[in-house]
Write an enzyme that holds these catalytic residues in place. Sequence first.
Site, PDB file in Angstrom:
ATOM      1  N   HIS A   1      13.664  17.109  56.709  1.00 35.97           N
ATOM      2  CA  HIS A   1      12.543  17.205  57.656  1.00 35.97           C
ATOM      3  C   HIS A   1      11.966  15.822  57.949  1.00 35.97           C
ATOM      4  CE1 HIS A   1       8.789  19.262  59.192  1.00 35.97           C
ATOM      5  NE2 HIS A   1       8.309  18.070  58.903  1.00 35.97           N
ATOM      6  N   GLU A   2      11.690  15.057  56.911  1.00 39.50           N
ATOM      7  CA  GLU A   2      11.092  13.730  57.114  1.00 39.50           C
ATOM      8  C   GLU A   2      12.068  12.770  57.790  1.00 39.50           C
ATOM      9  OE1 GLU A   2       8.010  13.684  56.800  1.00 39.50           O
ATOM     10  OE2 GLU A   2       7.985  15.599  55.744  1.00 39.50           O
TER      11      GLU A   2
ATOM     12  N   HIS B   1      12.086  13.427  61.425  1.00 34.94           N
ATOM     13  CA  HIS B   1      10.882  12.866  62.038  1.00 34.94           C
ATOM     14  C   HIS B   1      11.065  11.401  62.445  1.00 34.94           C
ATOM     15  CE1 HIS B   1       7.588  15.574  62.380  1.00 34.94           C
ATOM     16  NE2 HIS B   1       7.581  15.955  61.114  1.00 34.94           N
TER      17      HIS B   1
END
Length: 1093
Positions: free
Chosen positions: A427-428, A431
Amino acid sequence: MVSESFDLSTTDPTIITNDSKTIYHVKKPIFWAIVSGIVAIFITLLVLTIYFGVNQKVSASKTTATTTTTTAKIAATTEAIEAATASSKTTTLTATTTRIIATATELIETTILAPPIERIPTNLRQEEYRLTLFPNLTSETFTGVLFYTFTCLETTNEVVLHQKDLLLNNSTIKIVNSSLTVSPLPVLDSWSYDDYSELIRLKFSSPFIPNHNYTLYLTFSANISRELHGLYISKYIDTNGITKTFMTSQMEPTHARTVFPCIDEPARKAIFYISVLHDSSERVWSNGEIQRTEILDKGKLLSHFTPTLKMSTFLLAIIVASKSDFDCRPESIVGSTNISSRVCGRIDILPQLAYADEIASKSLVYFNEYFDIPYPLPKLEHFAVPDFGAGAMENYGLAIYREVGLFYDENTVSASRKQYITTVVTHEIAHQWFGNLVSPAWWGEFRNSVVWLNDTLMRLQISTSDSDWILANPDYLGIYRTKYDARNFRLIISQLLSDHTRIPTITRGALIDDVFALSRTSLVNTSDAYELIRYLKDEVEFVPWTAAFSAMRLQEDLLTGQEILLDVQQYFLELLLPLYHKIGWEPIDQSKDWLRALLQPSVLSAACRYGHRECVEEARKTYRRWFSNPALNQIPATLRSTVYCTIIRAGSQPEFNFLWDRLTQENVASETLNLLNGLACTQDPSLILWFLNQHLKINSIIRDQDLAASIQRVARSSHGNQIAWNWIRDNWDQLFSKWGKSGSSLSGIIDAVSSRFINSRQRDEFVTFANSISDKGTTYRQFQLSLDKINAAIEWNRINLNGITSFVHPGNTGPEVNSHRLPSLAIPIHYNLYVKPYLNISDSNVRYSIFEGDVNITIKIIQATDYIILHKRFIVVRYPITLSIPRVSVIRTIYDNERDFFTIIFNQTLLNNTEFTLMIPYIGELRNDTFGFYLSSYLRSTDKVRRYLVASQMEPISARRALPCFDEPALKATYTIIVEHEQHYRAWSNMPIASTQNQLNGWIITQFEKSVPMSSYLLALVVADFECLVQNNTGHYRNITTSICAQPEKKNDLYYALKVATKNIEDFEEQYKVNFPISKVDHIAVPDFDAGK
């Protein structure tokens, strides 16, 4: 960024509707072509929407008061609209939207609207920040020097920047450079500060000229925070057990302004040149790599980092920590551009960061290829910190995580937590493209730009022949819900029941998810959803059960306090038990059966939560081994949270204290979460309140990062919800001071506590409280959203309650006696119980008698009510029933003999936290069936005379035969027992005798000491002519009197039992390291006792 809470089973689907009269008749050969076309169109629209939403321009002008109000109303209803029925027909959608806005207005129109936050003008374009920081971790302060370069786009003599809690040195503020060389530099003339919008306005003596750049110089100082945002201090324990501190950061969403003056808006990107002064024993990390380091006097270093890309202020990251305690794992080189990927954290946990390290490097390779846009920085570090308010943060080049987000040890970390690590790291990294490379113009802009998708999505409704079924959305590839016509739906159910494997696994999960989501908006009957999941008795796969568990938990929330809830849980348990027996308690090898390992804790947790005795006993057995040897926890990591919660839910204060003691010593983040999860499961009101209070203590052992999520867990629990609601209102000022002005923690608490509000009284309380708060800060929108959810829950119950009742009780035959729970209206505090048993029975063939009773119950109201419900069976109440509250009386009682419910209705509503004593005189039966207070006898050998006695057995639900009471194990209270009996009898109860008193009628009144808090099933009483062997000074501390009692003629046979009993009490105290809480232990041998032990 990811949130601080984590639940794989949580879903919040958008519900799609259509006019129920529209039915599409399609042939199978062309059906999938149509669906594929719809999906392709949707994906195209979604991509275009996000693209244009990201690039849309934001007006900087102020809105009028009218516009502000309208915008607030629309924003307040966005989430509710997304969760509600969205029709493909414009008229239907408009009606739905109007209804929801009216609901939201119920709260909006009675509260004070917050004024708009002023945005910074765009007449100056930010170019770069050259920021040097001088942190002092000892004094917890820092100073800073800033060179801020900007380009003038429109003539102005004002520089506007965000700043908060900074002390600016006014004498240093000046323009020190300009590309315009022919005119003198502007000089600071005056400044002003807008506290609400957190803006400082610097006015200069002459205007800035368009198309020229300027550099502003200033110095400042501030405190390093302890509130997990901006630059903040975090604590940790080093390998020597010493508590130390280091500095880390969290700038999202608007905390960069607490570190340096800046334009703290996500669209206003600039280049950052960061330098940090630090001790030579410390190491420093930031978004870039260390370019050079200057060696200064007194062991100080000045580390300069490479410039960043143009980026938003919320992505800035800085960490300063001890070299001896923090480091990084060896780097992995990724891609043709030689990107450095590595994971960092405390040195003693680096080995446990290996899994996250592997996922990080592999994910970076994957996303580079997938997006076909190379990651633009030379390095990406992932840093695990002990305290972090969010779950993780995607700072460019230096992502920061809670330790639990990167820490994996198969001995202490569950399978679901391993999946969480995988999810949060990817997820990060994602991003770095979405959120960093492409950023929103303002917070929430992505969401607002795609609200219109609710208009364009469609709900398919499929019609079939009499014998064939069709599935829409195979493998759940389309982002829409499917509502089947009645015939097709029944055919699908029939197929699931006959051979569910003919329907693909993912589609089975989708069917469950869809039907329960549609039932939430009454597009399908909830009873139909219950019918669909009947096949789960044969289901073993992860995906369908994950969807089912999510649906079941939501059903339990929606049915909070309803009498039907226990029957619904029993139905769910019946569906679950076949899988429970298959999956068992033996640890599952994650490397061989990953999905089954993920499924196991959910299965066991649900079975234990639904009260399955075998499950609870297995949890107890596993727990006892740890309890007897606290240094060796052999509970499998995947099952710890389940075991802890089960034991605390069914246990008492010693179990709770043991877990709390382990928490005070725990240093592993994942185990800390397990312990907090377990503690939140207590059903003891006093422990719930004590536990909540620990969250607001200064220097609480609960870390700041875990506080909000822990409160939310208590607030969402069935027994903790009302107590948490009272506690939140009582402590609002303190909660608001901590979280009300930043972040989403307080909003999450409001969302959690209101999740079980399902009636109009709760709604009215909620609105009253909301309207009493003039400044709601960041929780303003959440109050509105929660109100919409409460209204939806009330409506859902109105529509569905009868249907669910008919489903679980077909033919309205009614439930079994032991299948109903008391509503959560009141809790017992103390019972003062008087009983007078009649044992003067002359006919030896009679084995039946009565006893007189009088019980005074001290009760606390936990949910405003004008009635309470007690259990009673084989008891005749002698009226009147009286209360200790003036002007409150009983106006009616209702008895339901199928459920043993004795409803007492008052002449007025009793408010929350009201304590009173209810006085009930009654007559009970002494039967010979070994339940409750019962009649037993033995034949005395010396004269062949039958001797009668009273014995007792309350477990599991027979205390209701001894007295009207709250006969559920979680509803603990203290007891004072008073027995009036004939002189030739003795009395024994749970506690030692406090006094005896001879009566004029020749009887004796024996009063016992007040008991410890205990469940009703533990109440005990024996009245008999028995004799005892007694040994004083037993137990580890020699403070317990142990007695063995039986018929007088068997007294000489009791010595061995006394020897074993005295040894056991000592052994158990030594083994468990817990003092026995009572000063005596009586072991009484009665002629009739079905339980055996």
